[in-house]
Design an enzyme around this catalytic site. Structure first.
Site, mmCIF file in Angstrom:
data_model
loop_
_atom_site.group_PDB
_atom_site.id
_atom_site.type_symbol
_atom_site.label_atom_id
_atom_site.label_comp_id
_atom_site.label_asym_id
_atom_site.label_seq_id
_atom_site.Cartn_x
_atom_site.Cartn_y
_atom_site.Cartn_z
ATOM 1 N N GLU A 133 -0.458 -12.936 -54.699
ATOM 2 C CA GLU A 133 -1.561 -12.341 -55.443
ATOM 3 C C GLU A 133 -1.044 -11.304 -56.443
ATOM 4 O OE1 GLU A 133 -5.846 -10.143 -54.522
ATOM 5 O OE2 GLU A 133 -4.204 -9.942 -53.085
ATOM 6 N N LYS A 140 -11.788 -14.777 -57.276
ATOM 7 C CA LYS A 140 -11.913 -14.189 -55.945
ATOM 8 C C LYS A 140 -13.353 -13.777 -55.664
ATOM 9 C CE LYS A 140 -9.600 -10.626 -53.130
ATOM 10 N NZ LYS A 140 -8.473 -9.658 -53.129
ATOM 11 N N CYS A 181 -6.565 -13.694 -50.937
ATOM 12 C CA CYS A 181 -6.417 -12.524 -50.085
ATOM 13 C C CYS A 181 -7.626 -12.214 -49.217
ATOM 14 C CB CYS A 181 -6.003 -11.321 -50.922
ATOM 15 S SG CYS A 181 -5.247 -9.994 -49.922
#
Length: 289
Positions: free
Chosen positions: A33, A106, A143
């Protein structure tokens, strides 16, 4: 990967690692990331929005060229500038011909000590996505998404064979002795569970090293974060096929056997037995008595 204070140097190092992985036989490569910088979300600083780029843009164009040259699929986590004041934490999927196969923005955005991502990132609006590539259908999440079974399920339901999670997660140095082992074990366990529950492979790609969010010599105050590495690939039984160390850079290689997915799902038909008629309440924030 570890990260230096120089974004250009990090990009060049990442491309060198991608080349090395391809030379060693990798057909699909995933980077950690926000690999172009140290993890800058350790403080709230509006000047750091200048790190973001449009997609397509300079960095994504270079990554596309590398994917095309090496004939690999490449997943790269980028700080996307969508418009003035609207920025995303985005995974870009480049196919082996260099084409941008698609973006995943995300969805779950944390706001914790030294993980001040809500300041920087607009929540994704593309939904959970799976992408057809030259080596199979894959999902890319990022994540904090890795803690949510809903995201894994919705991506797997679209036919993904592998869920990739570019990641930046680590220990607060003052908490490591007391909580570090349990935190790492929980992180590893939840993602192995995604693999089992969905009959897919899961690949988790983390960074390593102690960072203070140093961007061109400007660091965040405080003790920083110790990123715990430990990248891994697990199969649909949750068995760890390959795993990295906690304290050094590594190229982690693992094999995905698509025939194994068929065999596992025949014997553990979780998708067949889902009671989709009974799950509507999952869209509620809470179910009040």
């Amino acid at each position: 990967m570890s990260a230096t204070s120089d974004p250009e140097q990090n990009l060049q190092r990442a491309m060198a690692r991608v080349r090395e992985a391809a030379e060693r036989g990798a057909q699909i490569v995933c980077l950690p990331e926000l690999f172009q910088t140290q993890y800058f979300c350790q403080r709230e600083d509006a000047s750091l929005f200048d790190l973001a780029e449009t997609i397509p843009g300079p960095a994504s164009s270079r990554l596309s060229e590398v994917a095309k040259e090496l004939r690999i699929v490449l997943i790269a986590s980028l700080f996307e500038k969508r418009a003035a004041g609207v920025y995303h934490n985005t995974a870009a999927v480049f196919d082996s011909n260099g084409e941008l196969r698609g973006l995943y923005r995300k969805m779950h955005i944390p706001d914790d000590p030294l993980y001040y991502e809500k300041f920087y990132f607009t929540p994704g609006d593309l939904g959970f996505r799976a992408f057809d590539t030259g080596v199979g259908r894959v999902g890319a999440l990022v994540c904090w998404d890795q803690w949510y079974p809903e995201g894994a399920r919705l991506t797997a339901l679209q036919g993904a064979h592998v869920l990739f999670y570019p990641t930046a997660i680590g220990w607060h140095p003052a908490e490591k002795a007391e909580f570090g082992e349990a935190q790492h074990d929980a992180w590893r366990t939840i993602q192995r569970a995604h693999a089992i529950a969905n009959g897919v492979y899961v690949a988790v790609v983390n960074r390593v090293g102690h960072e203070t969010g140093n961007i061109r010599g400007q660091s965040a105050p405080g003790a920083g974060l110790e990123f715990w590495g430990g990248s891994f690939l697990c199969d649909p039984f949750g068995r760890v096929v390959a795993e990295g160390s906690h304290d050094r850079e590594e190229i982690l290689l693992g094999e995905v056997d698509l025939r194994a997915l068929e065999e596992v799902r025949r014997n553990w038909p979780f998708f067949r037995d889902r009671r989709i008629d009974s799950y509507a309440a999952i869209t509620n924030r809470l179910i009040d008595a």
